[in-house]
Motif scaffolding. Structure first.
Motif, PDB file in Angstrom:
ATOM      1  N   GLU A  48      25.318  47.187  36.284  1.00 20.32           N
ATOM      2  CA  GLU A  48      25.818  46.754  37.003  1.00 20.32           C
ATOM      3  C   GLU A  48      26.098  45.506  37.810  1.00 20.32           C
ATOM      4  O   GLU A  48      24.561  45.130  38.688  1.00 20.32           O
ATOM      5  CB  GLU A  48      26.083  47.569  38.277  1.00 20.32           C
ATOM      6  CG  GLU A  48      26.852  48.635  37.513  1.00 20.32           C
ATOM      7  CD  GLU A  48      26.603  50.554  38.187  1.00 20.32           C
ATOM      8  OE1 GLU A  48      26.068  49.980  39.638  1.00 20.32           O
ATOM      9  OE2 GLU A  48      27.148  50.774  37.508  1.00 20.32           O
ATOM     10  N   THR A 104      26.678  43.237  41.408  1.00 18.58           N
ATOM     11  CA  THR A 104      27.530  43.093  42.867  1.00 18.58           C
ATOM     12  C   THR A 104      27.535  41.727  44.015  1.00 18.58           C
ATOM     13  O   THR A 104      25.962  42.255  44.029  1.00 18.58           O
ATOM     14  CB  THR A 104      27.588  44.765  43.618  1.00 18.58           C
ATOM     15  OG1 THR A 104      27.350  45.896  43.259  1.00 18.58           O
ATOM     16  CG2 THR A 104      27.839  44.918  45.291  1.00 18.58           C
ATOM     17  N   SER A 140      39.468  40.765  46.241  1.00 16.49           N
ATOM     18  CA  SER A 140      40.605  40.762  45.241  1.00 16.49           C
ATOM     19  C   SER A 140      40.395  39.249  44.317  1.00 16.49           C
ATOM     20  O   SER A 140      41.018  39.301  42.876  1.00 16.49           O
ATOM     21  CB  SER A 140      41.897  40.514  45.640  1.00 16.49           C
ATOM     22  OG  SER A 140      42.554  40.040  46.946  1.00 16.49           O
ATOM     23  N   VAL A 177      38.431  38.752  41.927  1.00 17.33           N
ATOM     24  CA  VAL A 177      38.529  40.526  40.466  1.00 17.33           C
ATOM     25  C   VAL A 177      39.423  39.673  39.656  1.00 17.33           C
ATOM     26  O   VAL A 177      40.040  39.904  38.579  1.00 17.33           O
ATOM     27  CB  VAL A 177      38.892  41.778  41.137  1.00 17.33           C
ATOM     28  CG1 VAL A 177      39.401  42.493  40.087  1.00 17.33           C
ATOM     29  CG2 VAL A 177      37.636  42.759  41.731  1.00 17.33           C
ATOM     30  N   GLU A 204      39.066  38.693  36.025  1.00 19.53           N
ATOM     31  CA  GLU A 204      40.106  39.620  34.312  1.00 19.53           C
ATOM     32  C   GLU A 204      40.894  38.812  34.050  1.00 19.53           C
ATOM     33  O   GLU A 204      41.384  38.179  32.983  1.00 19.53           O
ATOM     34  CB  GLU A 204      40.782  40.489  35.384  1.00 19.53           C
ATOM     35  CG  GLU A 204      40.357  41.735  35.792  1.00 19.53           C
ATOM     36  CD  GLU A 204      41.146  42.090  36.768  1.00 19.53           C
ATOM     37  OE1 GLU A 204      42.316  42.107  37.034  1.00 19.53           O
ATOM     38  OE2 GLU A 204      40.724  44.258  36.964  1.00 19.53           O
ATOM     39  N   GLY A 243      35.075  46.951  34.021  1.00 23.92           N
ATOM     40  CA  GLY A 243      35.348  46.700  35.869  1.00 23.92           C
ATOM     41  C   GLY A 243      34.851  45.961  36.195  1.00 23.92           C
ATOM     42  O   GLY A 243      33.689  45.303  36.243  1.00 23.92           O
ATOM     43  N   ALA A 244      35.901  46.369  37.328  1.00 26.04           N
ATOM     44  CA  ALA A 244      36.186  44.845  38.273  1.00 26.04           C
ATOM     45  C   ALA A 244      36.845  44.816  39.392  1.00 26.04           C
ATOM     46  O   ALA A 244      37.862  45.663  39.733  1.00 26.04           O
ATOM     47  CB  ALA A 244      36.922  43.346  37.682  1.00 26.04           C
ATOM     48  N   GLU A 245      35.755  45.213  40.381  1.00 27.14           N
ATOM     49  CA  GLU A 245      36.702  46.298  42.171  1.00 27.14           C
ATOM     50  C   GLU A 245      36.309  45.209  42.964  1.00 27.14           C
ATOM     51  O   GLU A 245      34.972  44.827  43.314  1.00 27.14           O
ATOM     52  CB  GLU A 245      35.788  47.919  42.119  1.00 27.14           C
ATOM     53  CG  GLU A 245      36.088  48.386  43.564  1.00 27.14           C
ATOM     54  CD  GLU A 245      34.844  49.591  43.180  1.00 27.14           C
ATOM     55  OE1 GLU A 245      34.800  50.006  44.416  1.00 27.14           O
ATOM     56  OE2 GLU A 245      33.998  49.435  42.316  1.00 27.14           O
ATOM     57  N   VAL A 288      35.086  45.408  46.372  1.00 25.11           N
ATOM     58  CA  VAL A 288      34.742  47.301  47.320  1.00 25.11           C
ATOM     59  C   VAL A 288      35.467  46.863  48.824  1.00 25.11           C
ATOM     60  O   VAL A 288      35.591  47.951  48.809  1.00 25.11           O
ATOM     61  CB  VAL A 288      33.046  47.317  47.717  1.00 25.11           C
ATOM     62  CG1 VAL A 288      32.592  48.132  47.951  1.00 25.11           C
ATOM     63  CG2 VAL A 288      32.666  47.022  45.610  1.00 25.11           C
ATOM     64  N   VAL A 341      32.263  42.539  45.869  1.00 28.10           N
ATOM     65  CA  VAL A 341      32.576  42.842  44.504  1.00 28.10           C
ATOM     66  C   VAL A 341      31.685  42.981  43.450  1.00 28.10           C
ATOM     67  O   VAL A 341      30.102  42.596  43.421  1.00 28.10           O
ATOM     68  CB  VAL A 341      33.607  41.367  43.657  1.00 28.10           C
ATOM     69  CG1 VAL A 341      32.285  40.471  43.890  1.00 28.10           C
ATOM     70  CG2 VAL A 341      34.540  41.280  42.644  1.00 28.10           C
ATOM     71  N   LYS A 342      32.294  44.580  42.823  1.00 26.72           N
ATOM     72  CA  LYS A 342      30.990  44.829  42.147  1.00 26.72           C
ATOM     73  C   LYS A 342      31.983  44.701  40.006  1.00 26.72           C
ATOM     74  O   LYS A 342      33.165  45.407  40.539  1.00 26.72           O
ATOM     75  CB  LYS A 342      31.272  46.088  42.077  1.00 26.72           C
ATOM     76  CG  LYS A 342      30.003  47.070  41.375  1.00 26.72           C
ATOM     77  CD  LYS A 342      30.406  48.760  41.619  1.00 26.72           C
ATOM     78  CE  LYS A 342      28.814  49.176  40.699  1.00 26.72           C
ATOM     79  NZ  LYS A 342      29.156  50.713  40.916  1.00 26.72           N
ATOM     80  N   THR A 349      31.363  46.160  35.846  1.00 23.49           N
ATOM     81  CA  THR A 349      30.270  46.688  35.167  1.00 23.49           C
ATOM     82  C   THR A 349      30.716  46.657  33.899  1.00 23.49           C
ATOM     83  O   THR A 349      31.527  45.495  33.492  1.00 23.49           O
ATOM     84  CB  THR A 349      31.049  48.165  35.447  1.00 23.49           C
ATOM     85  OG1 THR A 349      30.891  48.607  37.068  1.00 23.49           O
ATOM     86  CG2 THR A 349      30.099  49.127  34.092  1.00 23.49           C
TER      87      THR A 349
END
Length: 528
Positions: free
Chosen positions: A91, A93, A110, A113, A117, A135-137, A139, A144-145, A147
């Motif tokens: 992970e 961040t 955003s 991310v 992607e 995973g791309a989030e 937060v 941005v986080k 995984t």
């Protein structure tokens, strides 16, 4: 790097997306920086581009979350002001700075991310940087986080690569860019990226004319320290001698591909030359899946051909001794390489192995780009390979090609031997495993096997790679050494020489340096 793409139909896209170029700038224009190089551009889209020219273009126009410091090893903040990594490297961040894109809109989580992607889903040459991303989030707007599916101690290094530069998602999407799982088929933005940019960097794209000129304009809305030049012009000059002449006469400020011998011939007191070690290397690659080669280029034959090459002579023949031998397709000085021993020529053993394999009188063809890279003339280099192979009874036909033809024929398996080059995308050995290792699904497995991976896959390498990414320090270093040894056994990629780099520029230019991620950091360059 460095670097190449097998993208089909590029020439048509280049023509379709090219703006008309303005008259050439002169190096004497104090507000314009003029750079000479033979351009190897395959795309100007960060998620598709994969070349040395691409590296410094992208770094100037698109910014990454973190970047490489001048020591070529240490990561420092860029768009991210700080970051955290969990204990098992799964992970990551990032907290973003208050940066803006060239159109004035804020750089937000955003956008990050969307960019990552898209890089993964376009399945272009640099997509390996996002291998394992699950995973791309966003937060919040500035956090941005990410995984990854398995421990990956190199993820931080990966996001410093120029191809991970953050794109203004809204602008790109409005012009046909896609980030979804069907992006490889649905994205129609490549022509747009050849005439426009959507980054947050100190420069923007002004125009691009294939095989002629790449022109950048100062980003007047840049959120950081403003660059010294209002424009940067990269002009196409093919060979080292012509680049040196342009530098001496003041037509250009910087020449990027002057070899050490040519540097010695420069007599102008207005020109500075420095010879520095680099992490770049040139290599030949075998393609057992090429037409008619499945039963011919066996591991035993490849090992014999590797023994046929005079590596010491190659160093003298190509760069006049201004470089180093390299054992495996991991550059000298990167993790794991201190435990590797470079190959040595053994003509008699090579002959014995070829005879035992029933490969006496072998005839091969080498298709390669007709270019000069890092001061290495590929025609001269391949003539030396041809001579060395002849000494063990192997006939090698040389087939120099344009970049467009070479890309097309490589993908089709038209010839069993090629030659190309590689420059680092970041500091870290994992990128070389991800690109060159004989692990199913990896880029060079596809190129070497031409759709028959069983010809080349080495099962030991996948386990070693997982271990290298899940550990750090001495344990990771040992895994990379073992990976280097396995890739030497594969004898698919044979590094021939790691050339020293010549930095050549007019005396009124400051800030020219070699970067392991970015080639030439344009924003650092000034005029006295």
């Amino acid at each position: 790097m460095k670097h190449f793409s097998l993208k089909q139909g590029l020439s048509a896209l280049l023509l379709a997306g090219t703006a008309i170029t303005a008259a050439p700038a002169l190096a004497q224009d104090s507000d314009t920086l003029v750079i000479a190089r033979s351009m190897d551009v395959n795309s100007l889209d960060p998620s598709r581009a994969f070349c040395d020219t691409c590296q410094f273009y992208l770094t100037a126009v698109y910014e990454t979350l973190v970047t490489l410091d001048a020591d070529n090893k240490t990561l420092v903040p860029n768009l991210a002001e700080s970051w955290e990594v969990n204990d098992d490297f799964t992970e990551f961040t990032f907290a973003l700075k208050d940066a803006t894109f060239a159109d004035g809109s804020p750089v937000e989580a955003s956008d990050v991310v969307w960019t990552f992607e898209r890089l993964k889903n376009l399945k272009g040459s640099p997509s390996f940087l996002m291998d394992g991303l699950t995973g791309a989030e966003a937060v919040d707007a500035k956090t941005v986080k990410f995984t990854v599916e398995a421990p990956n101690a190199e993820f931080l290094n990966k996001v410093s690569a120029p191809y991970a530069g953050i794109i203004n998602a809204e602008v790109a999407e409005a012009n046909g860019a896609m980030a979804g799982e069907d992006a490889a088929e649905a994205d129609k933005s490549e022509p747009w990226f050849l005439a426009n940019s959507a980054g947050s960097g100190p420069f923007t794209l002004a125009s691009y004319s294939p095989e002629a000129e790449l022109r950048l304009a100062k980003n007047d809305a840049y959120w950081g320290t403003a660059p010294a030049f209002s424009e940067v012009v990269v002009t196409q000059i093919q060979d080292a001698v012509s680049q040196a002449q342009a530098l001496e006469t003041g037509q250009v400020d910087i020449a990027m591909q002057i070899d050490p011998d040519t540097a010695k011939s420069i007599r102008s007191g207005d020109v500075t030359t420095e010879i520095v070690p680099s992490f770049n290397f040139v290599y030949i690659g075998f393609i057992p899946g090429a037409k008619g080669m499945e039963e011919v280029l066996t591991p035993e034959v490849r090992q014999a051909l590797a023994l046929a090459i005079d590596y010491d002579g190659m160093l003298d023949f190509t760069v006049g001794g201004n470089g180093a031998k390299q054992a495996a397709p991991i550059p000298n000085g990167f993790p794991g390489t201190s435990g590797l021993t470079p190959r040595e020529q053994d003509v008699e053993k090579a002959k014995e192995m070829l005879a035992a394999a029933g490969a006496e009188g072998l005839k091969l063809t080498a298709g390669y780009p007709n270019d000069n890279i890092y001061g290495v003339d590929f025609n001269i280099m391949m003539q030396k390979v041809q001579q060395d192979f002849a000494a063990v009874g192997v006939e090698l036909e040389l087939k120099p090609l344009t970049w467009a033809v070479w890309r097309d024929e490589l993908g089709a398996g038209e010839w069993p031997v090629t030659a190309i080059y590689y420059a680092p995308d970041y500091y870290g050995s994992g990128q070389y495993i991800a690109y060159f290792a004989m692990i199913e699904g990896f880029p060079w497995v596809g190129r070497a096997s031409v759709g028959k991976p069983e010809l080349v896959v080495n099962p030991a390498e996948a386990d070693l790679y997982a271990k290298a990414l899940a550990t750090s320090g001495a344990e990771s270093e040992a895994a990379y050494t073992a990976l280097g040894e396995e890739m030497m056994k594969d004898a698919i990629i044979l590094p021939l020489v790691s050339p020293n780099l010549v930095l050549a520029y007019r005396n009124d230019i400051e800030g020219v340096r070699y970067s392991a991620c970015c080639n030439l950091p344009l924003a650092e360059i000034t005029r006295k």
